[in-house]
Design a protein around this motif. Structure first.
Motif, PDB file in Angstrom:
ATOM      1  N   ALA A   1      11.308   3.403  -0.334  1.00 35.41           N
ATOM      2  CA  ALA A   1      10.187   4.262  -0.712  1.00 35.41           C
ATOM      3  C   ALA A   1      10.723   5.598  -1.206  1.00 35.41           C
ATOM      4  O   ALA A   1      11.285   6.361  -0.431  1.00 35.41           O
ATOM      5  N   ASP A   2      10.552   5.857  -2.484  1.00 31.14           N
ATOM      6  CA  ASP A   2      10.987   7.142  -3.013  1.00 31.14           C
ATOM      7  C   ASP A   2       9.790   8.082  -3.082  1.00 31.14           C
ATOM      8  O   ASP A   2       8.756   7.822  -2.480  1.00 31.14           O
ATOM      9  N   MET A   3       9.935   9.176  -3.794  1.00 36.82           N
ATOM     10  CA  MET A   3       8.865  10.174  -3.918  1.00 36.82           C
ATOM     11  C   MET A   3       8.449  10.708  -2.542  1.00 36.82           C
ATOM     12  O   MET A   3       7.274  10.821  -2.230  1.00 36.82           O
ATOM     13  N   GLY A   4       9.425  10.993  -1.701  1.00 39.80           N
ATOM     14  CA  GLY A   4       9.126  11.521  -0.375  1.00 39.80           C
ATOM     15  C   GLY A   4       8.689  10.458   0.610  1.00 39.80           C
ATOM     16  O   GLY A   4       8.124  10.752   1.653  1.00 39.80           O
ATOM     17  N   GLY A   5       8.964   9.186   0.278  1.00 39.27           N
ATOM     18  CA  GLY A   5       8.623   8.087   1.175  1.00 39.27           C
ATOM     19  C   GLY A   5       7.228   7.547   1.019  1.00 39.27           C
ATOM     20  O   GLY A   5       6.762   6.786   1.856  1.00 39.27           O
TER      21      GLY A   5
ATOM     22  N   VAL B   1      12.763   2.389   4.346  1.00 37.70           N
ATOM     23  CA  VAL B   1      13.686   3.478   4.053  1.00 37.70           C
ATOM     24  C   VAL B   1      12.992   4.444   3.090  1.00 37.70           C
ATOM     25  O   VAL B   1      12.585   4.051   2.003  1.00 37.70           O
ATOM     26  N   ALA B   2      12.870   5.694   3.532  1.00 40.38           N
ATOM     27  CA  ALA B   2      12.207   6.710   2.727  1.00 40.38           C
ATOM     28  C   ALA B   2      13.226   7.721   2.218  1.00 40.38           C
ATOM     29  O   ALA B   2      14.080   8.170   2.969  1.00 40.38           O
ATOM     30  N   GLU B   3      13.123   8.032   0.929  1.00 35.53           N
ATOM     31  CA  GLU B   3      13.999   9.037   0.338  1.00 35.53           C
ATOM     32  C   GLU B   3      13.159  10.232  -0.078  1.00 35.53           C
ATOM     33  O   GLU B   3      12.158  10.083  -0.782  1.00 35.53           O
TER      34      GLU B   3
ATOM     35  N   CYS C   1      17.635  10.620   3.225  1.00 35.40           N
ATOM     36  CA  CYS C   1      17.028   9.338   3.577  1.00 35.40           C
ATOM     37  C   CYS C   1      16.712   9.260   5.069  1.00 35.40           C
ATOM     38  O   CYS C   1      17.459   9.766   5.896  1.00 35.40           O
ATOM     39  N   LEU C   2      15.618   8.596   5.388  1.00 32.07           N
ATOM     40  CA  LEU C   2      15.236   8.280   6.757  1.00 32.07           C
ATOM     41  C   LEU C   2      14.753   6.842   6.788  1.00 32.07           C
ATOM     42  O   LEU C   2      14.171   6.371   5.807  1.00 32.07           O
ATOM     43  N   ALA C   3      14.959   6.155   7.898  1.00 32.93           N
ATOM     44  CA  ALA C   3      14.492   4.772   8.004  1.00 32.93           C
ATOM     45  C   ALA C   3      13.635   4.619   9.257  1.00 32.93           C
ATOM     46  O   ALA C   3      13.885   5.249  10.280  1.00 32.93           O
ATOM     47  N   HIS C   4      12.641   3.753   9.128  1.00 30.49           N
ATOM     48  CA  HIS C   4      11.707   3.498  10.213  1.00 30.49           C
ATOM     49  C   HIS C   4      11.559   1.984  10.365  1.00 30.49           C
ATOM     50  O   HIS C   4      11.610   1.252   9.374  1.00 30.49           O
ATOM     51  N   GLU C   5      11.361   1.544  11.589  1.00 31.80           N
ATOM     52  CA  GLU C   5      11.194   0.107  11.844  1.00 31.80           C
ATOM     53  C   GLU C   5       9.729  -0.208  12.094  1.00 31.80           C
ATOM     54  O   GLU C   5       9.080   0.420  12.931  1.00 31.80           O
TER      55      GLU C   5
ATOM     56  N   GLU D   1       0.817  -1.206   0.000  1.00 30.81           N
ATOM     57  CA  GLU D   1       0.000   0.000   0.000  1.00 30.81           C
ATOM     58  C   GLU D   1       0.858   1.267   0.000  1.00 30.81           C
ATOM     59  O   GLU D   1       1.997   1.259   0.457  1.00 30.81           O
ATOM     60  N   LEU D   2       0.302   2.329  -0.515  1.00 30.85           N
ATOM     61  CA  LEU D   2       0.970   3.618  -0.569  1.00 30.85           C
ATOM     62  C   LEU D   2       0.575   4.440   0.647  1.00 30.85           C
ATOM     63  O   LEU D   2      -0.519   4.287   1.189  1.00 30.85           O
ATOM     64  N   PHE D   3       1.456   5.333   1.071  1.00 30.09           N
ATOM     65  CA  PHE D   3       1.154   6.260   2.152  1.00 30.09           C
ATOM     66  C   PHE D   3       0.847   7.635   1.557  1.00 30.09           C
ATOM     67  O   PHE D   3       1.410   7.999   0.523  1.00 30.09           O
ATOM     68  N   PRO D   4       0.000   8.433   2.229  1.00 26.98           N
ATOM     69  CA  PRO D   4      -0.270   9.784   1.740  1.00 26.98           C
ATOM     70  C   PRO D   4       0.922  10.723   1.962  1.00 26.98           C
ATOM     71  O   PRO D   4       1.047  11.747   1.308  1.00 26.98           O
ATOM     72  N   SER D   5       1.806  10.373   2.902  1.00 24.59           N
ATOM     73  CA  SER D   5       3.024  11.143   3.161  1.00 24.59           C
ATOM     74  C   SER D   5       4.026  10.206   3.832  1.00 24.59           C
ATOM     75  O   SER D   5       3.710   9.057   4.136  1.00 24.59           O
ATOM     76  N   ASN D   6       5.226  10.701   4.064  1.00 23.08           N
ATOM     77  CA  ASN D   6       6.257   9.902   4.727  1.00 23.08           C
ATOM     78  C   ASN D   6       5.715   9.393   6.062  1.00 23.08           C
ATOM     79  O   ASN D   6       5.091  10.157   6.793  1.00 23.08           O
ATOM     80  N   PRO D   7       5.929   8.121   6.400  1.00 21.57           N
ATOM     81  CA  PRO D   7       5.440   7.590   7.680  1.00 21.57           C
ATOM     82  C   PRO D   7       5.899   8.409   8.884  1.00 21.57           C
ATOM     83  O   PRO D   7       5.247   8.416   9.919  1.00 21.57           O
ATOM     84  N   ASP D   8       7.000   9.115   8.747  1.00 22.44           N
ATOM     85  CA  ASP D   8       7.520   9.940   9.836  1.00 22.44           C
ATOM     86  C   ASP D   8       6.538  11.039  10.232  1.00 22.44           C
ATOM     87  O   ASP D   8       6.509  11.474  11.372  1.00 22.44           O
ATOM     88  N   SER D   9       5.716  11.475   9.295  1.00 20.03           N
ATOM     89  CA  SER D   9       4.799  12.578   9.578  1.00 20.03           C
ATOM     90  C   SER D   9       3.353  12.140   9.786  1.00 20.03           C
ATOM     91  O   SER D   9       2.472  12.983   9.970  1.00 20.03           O
ATOM     92  N   LEU D  10       3.088  10.841   9.784  1.00 19.48           N
ATOM     93  CA  LEU D  10       1.723  10.341   9.989  1.00 19.48           C
ATOM     94  C   LEU D  10       1.450  10.130  11.477  1.00 19.48           C
ATOM     95  O   LEU D  10       2.352   9.806  12.245  1.00 19.48           O
ATOM     96  N   ALA D  11       0.201  10.289  11.859  1.00 17.88           N
ATOM     97  CA  ALA D  11      -0.206  10.071  13.250  1.00 17.88           C
ATOM     98  C   ALA D  11      -0.263   8.575  13.549  1.00 17.88           C
ATOM     99  O   ALA D  11      -0.609   7.772  12.679  1.00 17.88           O
TER     100      ALA D  11
END
Length: 109
Positions: free
Chosen positions: A51-55, A105-107, A89-93, A2-12
């Motif tokens: 994940a490119d395109m802003g993650g 890994v989001a770029e 780049c940022l990475a989330h577990e 599935e796609l995210f609407p934004s980088n997971p770092d900024s989702l609630a």
């Protein structure tokens, strides 16, 4: 995947990622330390998602791709242990049942 609407770092929270096998992965740690990123990229049991395109556009990576992915991340990481605010780049577990781990890994564009 599935796609995210934004980088997971900024989702609630809770942030959940559903993969092709129907496994629900839940975000456990944001902005993982670069040393942990390196360890998880080398771990064959850990799925790695790029994940490119802003993650927001994730795709699973094959083991054969991981050395090149690490080369791309290690000098361009803006999370802990990385190059700071200049990195792209940022990475989330993420975790699933039975203690399974996934590295996301989001770029940024």
């Amino acid at each position: 995947m599935e796609l995210f609407p934004s980088n997971p770092d900024s989702l609630a929270d809770p942030v959940t990622l559903l993969d092709e096998q129907g496994i629900a992965w839940v975000l456990q740690r944001r902005r993982v330390d670069l040393r942990i990123v390196r360890r998880l990229i080398k771990d064959e049991a850990t799925p790695v998602v790029w994940a490119d395109m802003g993650g927001i556009r994730p795709r699973p990576t094959a083991m054969a791709e991981r050395p090149a992915l690490w080369d791309r991340i290690k000098n361009d990481y803006r999370g802990p242990g990385g190059s700071g605010s200049t990195g792209r780049c940022l990475a989330h577990e993420f975790r699933a049942e039975l203690g399974r781990r996934l590295l996301y890994v989001a770029e940024d564009c």
